[in-house]
Scaffold this active site. Structure first.
Site, PDB file in Angstrom:
ATOM      1  N   ARG A 133      -9.900   4.361  -7.928  1.00 39.62           N
ATOM      2  CA  ARG A 133      -9.519   3.155  -7.050  1.00 39.62           C
ATOM      3  C   ARG A 133     -10.636   3.327  -6.100  1.00 39.62           C
ATOM      4  NH1 ARG A 133      -4.419   2.461  -8.554  1.00 39.62           N
ATOM      5  NH2 ARG A 133      -4.055   1.832  -6.818  1.00 39.62           N
ATOM      6  N   GLU A 160       0.577  -1.265  -0.032  1.00 40.34           N
ATOM      7  CA  GLU A 160      -0.077   0.253  -0.035  1.00 40.34           C
ATOM      8  C   GLU A 160       0.319   0.860  -0.097  1.00 40.34           C
ATOM      9  OE1 GLU A 160      -3.109   0.130  -0.127  1.00 40.34           O
ATOM     10  OE2 GLU A 160      -3.231  -2.198   0.136  1.00 40.34           O
ATOM     11  N   ASN A 164       1.042   4.165  -2.738  1.00 37.84           N
ATOM     12  CA  ASN A 164       1.128   4.686  -2.594  1.00 37.84           C
ATOM     13  C   ASN A 164       2.208   6.180  -3.594  1.00 37.84           C
ATOM     14  OD1 ASN A 164      -1.783   5.200  -1.728  1.00 37.84           O
ATOM     15  ND2 ASN A 164      -0.536   5.488   0.159  1.00 37.84           N
TER      16      ASN A 164
END
Lengths: 143, 109
Positions: free
Chosen positions: A104, A46, A50
């Protein structure tokens, strides 16, 4: 006694898998259980995703992942020199996405929070973002 | 070099997507495009995500499923999920995906 590692890689999406694998390999000798290993792999994925898609967006840059093990505690930091986050509190809200046009989920920070013991986000617009996470192995987690 | 990210089985109006071992931002970029391509050209009424081969998924997978589900629902179609392991189940539950999916086996999730 603590041990450290640092890797720097380019912001290509195939490096998300590389970062997950590297993080897992670094902590393997601590004998984490499957759930702990998956928690770390998900959280790293994650944070690195990002950095690549939100931090650098259409540009390219370097992502730095640092890890430190102290006893049974694992510290992970993921840093980019990308666009930064103007409103960190809003970015951390579940279902909020900084890139809604890309459809997303907006669950990235929520997953990091759910799977790690601590999550700190430091960011400066046009300078970059650092995500710091901590997890202690061997703790029981109940949902 | 053309890497294959997922396998697609089209049976009438049912499209089954066998997802790869790693469902992340990298693989989802391609899978989303490929599914949308199918939805554009074929009259799909049932979209099935099969997680039988999947060992890892993160929130990019959730985003991809939501995105495809939105399209299939616009066409009055339905989505279902099958073959998911305990870990994947937990992620799907955490993000509320089961509320969007119809259960094929009627099992408790």
């Amino acid at each position: 006694m603590s041990e450290k590692m640092k890797v720097v890689f380019e912001s290509n999406s195939w490096n998300e898998g590389f970062a997950r694998m590297t993080a897992a390999a670094f902590i393997l000798h601590l004998n984490p259980n499957m759930e702990e290993l998956e928690d770390i792999r998900t959280a790293v994925s994650e944070a690195v995703t990002n950095a690549i898609i939100h931090g650098y967006r259409d540009t390219k840059g370097e992502v730095t992942m640092e890890m430190e093990i102290t006893g049974s505690v694992i510290f992970i930091s993921v840093h980019d020199d990308g666009c930064g986050i103007a409103d960190i509190e809003r970015a951390r809200q579940p279902m909020y996405s900084g890139a809604p046009e890309m459809e997303r989920s907006g669950m990235g920070f929520s997953f990091m929070e759910a799977f790690m013991d601590e999550l700190v986000v430091e960011s400066q617009v046009n300078v970059g973002t650092t995500v710091k996470m901590k997890k202690e192995l061997g703790r029981q987690h109940f949902e | 070099m053309q890497e294959e990210y997922a396998q697609y089985y089209l049976d009438g109006n049912r499209l089954m997507v066998l997802l790869p071992s790693e469902v992340d931002d990298h693989t989802c970029q391609f899978i989303r495009e490929e599914i949308l391509e199918y939805l554009e050209h074929v009259d799909v009424e049932f979209l099935v995500f099969d997680f039988s081969d999947t060992l890892f998924m993160d929130s990019s997978g959730i985003g991809m499923i939501i995105s495809c589900c939105r399209r299939i629902r616009k066409k009055r179609g339905q989505m279902s999920i099958q073959g998911e392991s305990g870990r994947i189940k937990r992620l799907l539950r955490l993000s509320g995906i089961y509320q969007l999916a119809v259960s094929m086996e009627g099992e408790e999730k």
